[in-house]
Scaffold this motif. Structure first.
Motif, PDB file in Angstrom:
ATOM      1  N   PRO A   1     -56.861 -26.319 -17.347  1.00  0.00           N
ATOM      2  CA  PRO A   1     -55.729 -25.853 -16.529  1.00  0.00           C
ATOM      3  C   PRO A   1     -54.889 -26.998 -15.984  1.00  0.00           C
ATOM      4  O   PRO A   1     -55.406 -28.045 -15.608  1.00  0.00           O
ATOM      5  CB  PRO A   1     -56.408 -25.068 -15.400  1.00  0.00           C
ATOM      6  CG  PRO A   1     -57.781 -25.664 -15.307  1.00  0.00           C
ATOM      7  CD  PRO A   1     -58.163 -26.055 -16.708  1.00  0.00           C
TER       8      PRO A   1
ATOM      9  N   THR B   1     -50.953 -23.296 -11.697  1.00  0.00           N
ATOM     10  CA  THR B   1     -50.634 -21.873 -11.573  1.00  0.00           C
ATOM     11  C   THR B   1     -49.265 -21.775 -10.913  1.00  0.00           C
ATOM     12  O   THR B   1     -49.011 -22.431  -9.900  1.00  0.00           O
ATOM     13  CB  THR B   1     -51.677 -21.143 -10.720  1.00  0.00           C
ATOM     14  OG1 THR B   1     -52.955 -21.237 -11.351  1.00  0.00           O
ATOM     15  CG2 THR B   1     -51.313 -19.660 -10.567  1.00  0.00           C
TER      16      THR B   1
ATOM     17  N   GLU C   1     -50.199 -19.101 -15.707  1.00  0.00           N
ATOM     18  CA  GLU C   1     -51.066 -20.269 -15.765  1.00  0.00           C
ATOM     19  C   GLU C   1     -50.560 -21.192 -16.862  1.00  0.00           C
ATOM     20  O   GLU C   1     -50.238 -20.739 -17.965  1.00  0.00           O
ATOM     21  CB  GLU C   1     -52.521 -19.870 -16.048  1.00  0.00           C
ATOM     22  CG  GLU C   1     -53.211 -19.193 -14.879  1.00  0.00           C
ATOM     23  CD  GLU C   1     -54.659 -18.850 -15.183  1.00  0.00           C
ATOM     24  OE1 GLU C   1     -55.053 -18.975 -16.372  1.00  0.00           O
ATOM     25  OE2 GLU C   1     -55.386 -18.469 -14.251  1.00  0.00           O
TER      26      GLU C   1
ATOM     27  N   TRP D   1     -51.564 -24.470 -19.190  1.00  0.00           N
ATOM     28  CA  TRP D   1     -52.739 -25.176 -19.685  1.00  0.00           C
ATOM     29  C   TRP D   1     -52.299 -26.324 -20.581  1.00  0.00           C
ATOM     30  O   TRP D   1     -51.240 -26.260 -21.203  1.00  0.00           O
ATOM     31  CB  TRP D   1     -53.649 -24.238 -20.489  1.00  0.00           C
ATOM     32  CG  TRP D   1     -54.232 -23.130 -19.674  1.00  0.00           C
ATOM     33  CD1 TRP D   1     -53.582 -22.033 -19.178  1.00  0.00           C
ATOM     34  CD2 TRP D   1     -55.590 -22.990 -19.259  1.00  0.00           C
ATOM     35  NE1 TRP D   1     -54.445 -21.236 -18.472  1.00  0.00           N
ATOM     36  CE2 TRP D   1     -55.685 -21.788 -18.509  1.00  0.00           C
ATOM     37  CE3 TRP D   1     -56.733 -23.766 -19.453  1.00  0.00           C
ATOM     38  CZ2 TRP D   1     -56.890 -21.362 -17.956  1.00  0.00           C
ATOM     39  CZ3 TRP D   1     -57.932 -23.331 -18.912  1.00  0.00           C
ATOM     40  CH2 TRP D   1     -58.004 -22.140 -18.163  1.00  0.00           C
TER      41      TRP D   1
ATOM     42  N   THR E   1     -50.401 -13.956 -16.219  1.00  0.00           N
ATOM     43  CA  THR E   1     -51.718 -13.549 -15.737  1.00  0.00           C
ATOM     44  C   THR E   1     -51.694 -12.263 -14.912  1.00  0.00           C
ATOM     45  O   THR E   1     -52.753 -11.817 -14.476  1.00  0.00           O
ATOM     46  CB  THR E   1     -52.350 -14.670 -14.886  1.00  0.00           C
ATOM     47  OG1 THR E   1     -51.490 -14.976 -13.785  1.00  0.00           O
ATOM     48  CG2 THR E   1     -52.568 -15.920 -15.717  1.00  0.00           C
TER      49      THR E   1
END
Length: 235
Positions: free
Chosen positions: A70, A73, A206, A208, A219
């Motif tokens: 990650p 967010t 999110e 990544w 999400t």
């Protein structure tokens, strides 16, 4: 990689060698039945160990090449027409660290997160090196090129990413790759990359870092709705 992918084949190979040589010894002593069974059994164990080793290598390769972690967010809240508030939360950098949170005013229809990316060659990924990134900026993006040229822009500097990876001689892997990339064969490329998604009220995404670069995923329901159909209309 799970340890038993390597422990089990090693044990099987060790037992296979013992049984095989024991069987061969029996054959030389004239014990053809027990010796033959031992040789066949030992060969079978060695073959099974080889197959398990190849399977483990395949799993290890797949795991390394598809590894991702990650980056942030991003939650968006609509304040007005084509005007949003974006809350960016970066994961904690260590056990005792706290997540890094920033709030940014965003004009436009989409958010875009950009970073400098150091990508290793696949064989280096398999050996344990992961793609490195350093966040650069967060900006608003309009769907149409005309608005992109004439409407209010919003660009924010944002910091974060991989810390320096110190090698024994105190040179970071990142800086070494940038400075000596012509001679560091493990480096695939150094480039600027980014990911963008539509903004919507209450949407959450999110971001990544994969071995290939940045990706973004919705999400929650507002984000999935916006990413599946919201790009076709300007809010």
């Amino acid at each position: 990689m799970v340890w038993w992918w390597w422990i089990v084949p090693s044990v099987a190979a060790f037992l296979g060698v013992i049984v095989l040589f024991s069987g061969l010894g029996s054959l030389f002593r004239g014990r053809f039945v027990s010796g033959g069974l031992g040789a066949v059994g030992g060969g079978g164990l060695l073959a099974a160990a080889a197959i398990a080793t190849l399977l483990g290598l395949n799993v290890q390769t797949w795991s390394r090449l598809t590894y991702e972690r990650p980056v942030a967010t991003i939650r968006t809240k609509q304040l007005g027409p084509q005007y949003f508030e974006a809350t960016v939360t970066q994961p904690a950098a260590g056990e005792d660290a706290q997540p890094v949170v920033g709030v940014y005013a965003m004009h436009g229809d989409e958010w875009r997160l950009e970073a400098q990316v150091l990508r290793w060659k696949p064989w280096a990924n398999v050996l344990g090196l992961d793609t490195q990134y350093r966040l650069d900026r967060l900006s608003g993006r309009y769907q149409t090129a005309e608005q992109e040229r004439t409407a209010i822009r919003s660009v924010h500097e944002i910091k974060g990413g991989d810390p320096a990876i110190d090698l024994p001689w105190s040179i970071s892997a990142w800086d070494m790759a940038r400075k000596y990339r012509r001679w560091v064969d493990a480096v695939d490329t150094l480039y600027g990359g980014g990911a963008y998604m539509p903004m919507a009220d209450g949407a959450e995404y999110e971001v990544w870092i994969t071995q290939s670069g940045l990706i973004a995923r919705p999400t929650n329901a507002p984000a999935r709705t916006a990413s599946s159909g919201g790009w076709t209309e300007v809010r």
